[in-house]
Design a protein around this motif. Structure first.
Motif, PDB file in Angstrom:
ATOM      1  N   MET A   1       1.299  -1.242  -0.113  1.00 30.21           N
ATOM      2  CA  MET A   1       0.042  -0.280  -0.482  1.00 30.21           C
ATOM      3  C   MET A   1       1.297   1.396   0.191  1.00 30.21           C
ATOM      4  SD  MET A   1      -3.512   0.628   2.270  1.00 30.21           S
ATOM      5  CE  MET A   1      -4.542   1.774   0.808  1.00 30.21           C
ATOM      6  N   SER A   2       0.335   1.740  -1.013  1.00 27.02           N
ATOM      7  CA  SER A   2       1.251   3.298  -0.585  1.00 27.02           C
ATOM      8  C   SER A   2       0.513   4.564  -0.405  1.00 27.02           C
ATOM      9  CB  SER A   2       1.937   3.873  -2.233  1.00 27.02           C
ATOM     10  OG  SER A   2       1.285   3.551  -2.772  1.00 27.02           O
ATOM     11  N   GLN A   3       1.134   5.936  -0.079  1.00 26.38           N
ATOM     12  CA  GLN A   3       0.108   6.790  -0.100  1.00 26.38           C
ATOM     13  C   GLN A   3       1.136   8.411  -0.839  1.00 26.38           C
ATOM     14  OE1 GLN A   3       0.938   7.023   3.810  1.00 26.38           O
ATOM     15  NE2 GLN A   3      -0.818   5.999   4.271  1.00 26.38           N
ATOM     16  N   TYR A   4      -0.038   9.108  -0.724  1.00 28.46           N
ATOM     17  CA  TYR A   4       0.511  10.298  -1.788  1.00 28.46           C
ATOM     18  C   TYR A   4       0.233  11.479  -1.157  1.00 28.46           C
ATOM     19  CZ  TYR A   4      -1.131   6.329  -5.223  1.00 28.46           C
ATOM     20  OH  TYR A   4      -1.583   5.187  -5.895  1.00 28.46           O
ATOM     21  N   PHE A   5       1.502  12.104  -1.582  1.00 27.35           N
ATOM     22  CA  PHE A   5       1.964  13.806  -0.881  1.00 27.35           C
ATOM     23  C   PHE A   5       1.754  14.400  -2.037  1.00 27.35           C
ATOM     24  CE2 PHE A   5       4.467  11.008   2.048  1.00 27.35           C
ATOM     25  CZ  PHE A   5       3.975  11.663   3.056  1.00 27.35           C
ATOM     26  N   GLU A   6       0.343  15.126  -2.362  1.00 32.62           N
ATOM     27  CA  GLU A   6      -0.238  16.394  -3.784  1.00 32.62           C
ATOM     28  C   GLU A   6      -0.479  17.720  -3.010  1.00 32.62           C
ATOM     29  OE1 GLU A   6      -2.881  12.453  -4.661  1.00 32.62           O
ATOM     30  OE2 GLU A   6      -3.776  14.485  -3.418  1.00 32.62           O
ATOM     31  N   VAL A   7       0.257  18.235  -4.517  1.00 29.06           N
ATOM     32  CA  VAL A   7      -0.341  19.772  -3.612  1.00 29.06           C
ATOM     33  C   VAL A   7      -1.162  20.231  -5.115  1.00 29.06           C
ATOM     34  CG1 VAL A   7      -0.191  21.742  -5.234  1.00 29.06           C
ATOM     35  CG2 VAL A   7       1.594  20.730  -3.417  1.00 29.06           C
ATOM     36  N   GLY A   8      -2.728  20.949  -4.356  1.00 28.49           N
ATOM     37  CA  GLY A   8      -3.832  20.668  -4.996  1.00 28.49           C
ATOM     38  C   GLY A   8      -3.660  19.082  -6.158  1.00 28.49           C
ATOM     39  N   GLU A   9      -3.885  18.639  -7.358  1.00 27.84           N
ATOM     40  CA  GLU A   9      -4.153  17.278  -7.736  1.00 27.84           C
ATOM     41  C   GLU A   9      -2.809  16.698  -8.412  1.00 27.84           C
ATOM     42  OE1 GLU A   9      -6.541  15.471  -8.701  1.00 27.84           O
ATOM     43  OE2 GLU A   9      -7.636  17.292  -7.703  1.00 27.84           O
ATOM     44  N   ARG A  10      -1.639  17.491  -7.990  1.00 25.47           N
ATOM     45  CA  ARG A  10      -0.263  16.707  -8.520  1.00 25.47           C
ATOM     46  C   ARG A  10       0.769  16.244  -7.314  1.00 25.47           C
ATOM     47  NH1 ARG A  10       4.469  21.402  -9.873  1.00 25.47           N
ATOM     48  NH2 ARG A  10       2.412  22.545  -8.420  1.00 25.47           N
ATOM     49  N   VAL A  11       0.924  14.874  -7.904  1.00 20.59           N
ATOM     50  CA  VAL A  11       1.106  14.156  -7.043  1.00 20.59           C
ATOM     51  C   VAL A  11       3.204  14.769  -6.831  1.00 20.59           C
ATOM     52  CG1 VAL A  11       2.017  11.357  -6.603  1.00 20.59           C
ATOM     53  CG2 VAL A  11      -0.492  12.209  -7.421  1.00 20.59           C
ATOM     54  N   LEU A  12       3.449  14.597  -5.837  1.00 22.96           N
ATOM     55  CA  LEU A  12       5.225  15.330  -5.379  1.00 22.96           C
ATOM     56  C   LEU A  12       5.463  13.761  -5.202  1.00 22.96           C
ATOM     57  CD1 LEU A  12       4.602  18.039  -3.507  1.00 22.96           C
ATOM     58  CD2 LEU A  12       4.362  17.937  -6.175  1.00 22.96           C
ATOM     59  N   TRP A  13       4.711  13.034  -4.507  1.00 19.13           N
ATOM     60  CA  TRP A  13       5.911  12.144  -3.769  1.00 19.13           C
ATOM     61  C   TRP A  13       4.668  10.035  -3.772  1.00 19.13           C
ATOM     62  CZ3 TRP A  13       8.075  11.598   1.077  1.00 19.13           C
ATOM     63  CH2 TRP A  13       9.176  10.651   1.159  1.00 19.13           C
ATOM     64  N   ASN A  14       4.943   9.079  -3.646  1.00 18.54           N
ATOM     65  CA  ASN A  14       3.930   7.955  -3.800  1.00 18.54           C
ATOM     66  C   ASN A  14       4.606   6.885  -2.828  1.00 18.54           C
ATOM     67  OD1 ASN A  14       2.700   5.917  -3.306  1.00 18.54           O
ATOM     68  ND2 ASN A  14       2.606   6.192  -5.924  1.00 18.54           N
ATOM     69  N   PRO A  15       5.642   7.697  -1.323  1.00 19.64           N
ATOM     70  CA  PRO A  15       5.591   6.023  -0.719  1.00 19.64           C
ATOM     71  C   PRO A  15       4.948   5.278  -0.608  1.00 19.64           C
ATOM     72  CG  PRO A  15       5.657   7.983   0.629  1.00 19.64           C
ATOM     73  CD  PRO A  15       4.937   8.736  -0.627  1.00 19.64           C
ATOM     74  N   SER A  16       5.783   3.901   0.234  1.00 14.36           N
ATOM     75  CA  SER A  16       5.201   2.997   1.048  1.00 14.36           C
ATOM     76  C   SER A  16       4.566   4.017   2.581  1.00 14.36           C
ATOM     77  CB  SER A  16       5.816   2.563   1.282  1.00 14.36           C
ATOM     78  OG  SER A  16       7.325   2.552   2.268  1.00 14.36           O
ATOM     79  N   ALA A  17       3.066   2.751   2.567  1.00 10.54           N
ATOM     80  CA  ALA A  17       2.603   3.593   3.790  1.00 10.54           C
ATOM     81  C   ALA A  17       4.277   3.378   5.131  1.00 10.54           C
ATOM     82  CB  ALA A  17       1.881   2.869   4.400  1.00 10.54           C
ATOM     83  N   GLY A  18       5.180   2.874   5.126  1.00  6.14           N
ATOM     84  CA  GLY A  18       5.677   2.780   6.157  1.00  6.14           C
ATOM     85  C   GLY A  18       6.691   3.963   6.374  1.00  6.14           C
ATOM     86  N   VAL A  19       7.341   4.372   5.080  1.00  6.95           N
ATOM     87  CA  VAL A  19       7.974   5.240   4.611  1.00  6.95           C
ATOM     88  C   VAL A  19       7.366   6.877   5.219  1.00  6.95           C
ATOM     89  CG1 VAL A  19       9.650   6.391   2.597  1.00  6.95           C
ATOM     90  CG2 VAL A  19       9.990   3.757   3.167  1.00  6.95           C
ATOM     91  N   SER A  20       6.396   6.385   4.869  1.00  9.09           N
ATOM     92  CA  SER A  20       5.033   7.730   4.543  1.00  9.09           C
ATOM     93  C   SER A  20       4.760   8.510   5.828  1.00  9.09           C
ATOM     94  CB  SER A  20       4.157   8.034   3.779  1.00  9.09           C
ATOM     95  OG  SER A  20       3.154   8.983   4.599  1.00  9.09           O
ATOM     96  N   GLN A  21       4.640   6.810   6.909  1.00  5.60           N
ATOM     97  CA  GLN A  21       4.317   7.418   8.784  1.00  5.60           C
ATOM     98  C   GLN A  21       5.902   7.618   8.911  1.00  5.60           C
ATOM     99  OE1 GLN A  21       3.085   3.589   9.407  1.00  5.60           O
ATOM    100  NE2 GLN A  21       1.178   4.082   9.011  1.00  5.60           N
ATOM    101  N   VAL A  22       6.878   7.392   8.734  1.00  9.44           N
ATOM    102  CA  VAL A  22       8.032   7.833   9.866  1.00  9.44           C
ATOM    103  C   VAL A  22       8.600   9.435   9.099  1.00  9.44           C
ATOM    104  CG1 VAL A  22      10.389   7.492   9.340  1.00  9.44           C
ATOM    105  CG2 VAL A  22       8.603   6.167   9.754  1.00  9.44           C
ATOM    106  N   PHE A  23       8.319   9.731   7.565  1.00  7.90           N
ATOM    107  CA  PHE A  23       8.263  11.306   6.738  1.00  7.90           C
ATOM    108  C   PHE A  23       7.354  12.098   8.043  1.00  7.90           C
ATOM    109  CE2 PHE A  23       7.370  14.925   4.034  1.00  7.90           C
ATOM    110  CZ  PHE A  23       8.831  14.825   4.223  1.00  7.90           C
ATOM    111  N   VAL A  24       6.071  11.359   8.223  1.00 11.93           N
ATOM    112  CA  VAL A  24       5.344  12.333   8.695  1.00 11.93           C
ATOM    113  C   VAL A  24       5.206  12.783  10.441  1.00 11.93           C
ATOM    114  CG1 VAL A  24       3.038  12.465   9.575  1.00 11.93           C
ATOM    115  CG2 VAL A  24       3.191  12.103   7.139  1.00 11.93           C
ATOM    116  N   ARG A  25       5.867  11.578  10.591  1.00 11.54           N
ATOM    117  CA  ARG A  25       6.042  11.420  12.687  1.00 11.54           C
ATOM    118  C   ARG A  25       7.356  12.460  12.821  1.00 11.54           C
ATOM    119  NH1 ARG A  25       4.107   5.882  13.509  1.00 11.54           N
ATOM    120  NH2 ARG A  25       2.012   6.275  13.372  1.00 11.54           N
TER     121      ARG A  25
END
Length: 124
Positions: A1-25
């Motif tokens: 499963m992956s997650q999306y970091f976006e500005v408007g409709e533009r996807v900037l990054w689509n990391p895995s859920a684990g990487v996303s969680q570490v980045f957000v924390r």
């Protein structure tokens, strides 16, 4: 499963859920270090909206803090996050004025080089 970091409709990054969680924390923790909001919105339906202006200010301030620090461990803990954030700022059309004006600083140069490496490893 992956997650999306976006500005408007533009996807900037689509990391895995684990990487996303570490980045957000990490963003939450580092925002306290520089007393600025991260500019990352909540993760809703696997999507995180960036307020690119707030996120750019946050990353710019972190990069300057990194460059000024002589604390080896603090710099080590910050550098991966800041380099990744620099990629997102660039992809999102944001600006890093303090980073740009410190272009000859060795710490900033190291972050730029690492961000180029990260850019190649960050799927959209």
């Amino acid at each position: 499963m992956s997650q999306y970091f976006e500005v408007g409709e533009r996807v900037l990054w689509n990391p895995s859920a684990g990487v996303s969680q570490v980045f957000v924390r990490a963003a939450d923790s580092l925002s306290q270090l520089v007393d600025l909001p991260s500019g990352l919105g909540p993760m809703v339906a696997d999507e995180c909206e960036l307020d690119i202006e707030a996120f750019s200010r946050f990353i710019d301030r972190l990069a300057c803090r990194y460059a000024r620090s002589t604390h080896v461990i603090l710099r080590s803990l910050m550098e991966g996050f800041v380099a990744t954030g620099m990629v997102l700022v660039e992809r999102g059309g944001g600006e890093l004025p303090a980073v740009r004006s410190s272009s000859d600083d060795p710490g900033i140069a190291a972050l730029r080089e690492l961000s180029r490496h990260h850019d190649r490893a960050m799927p959209r």
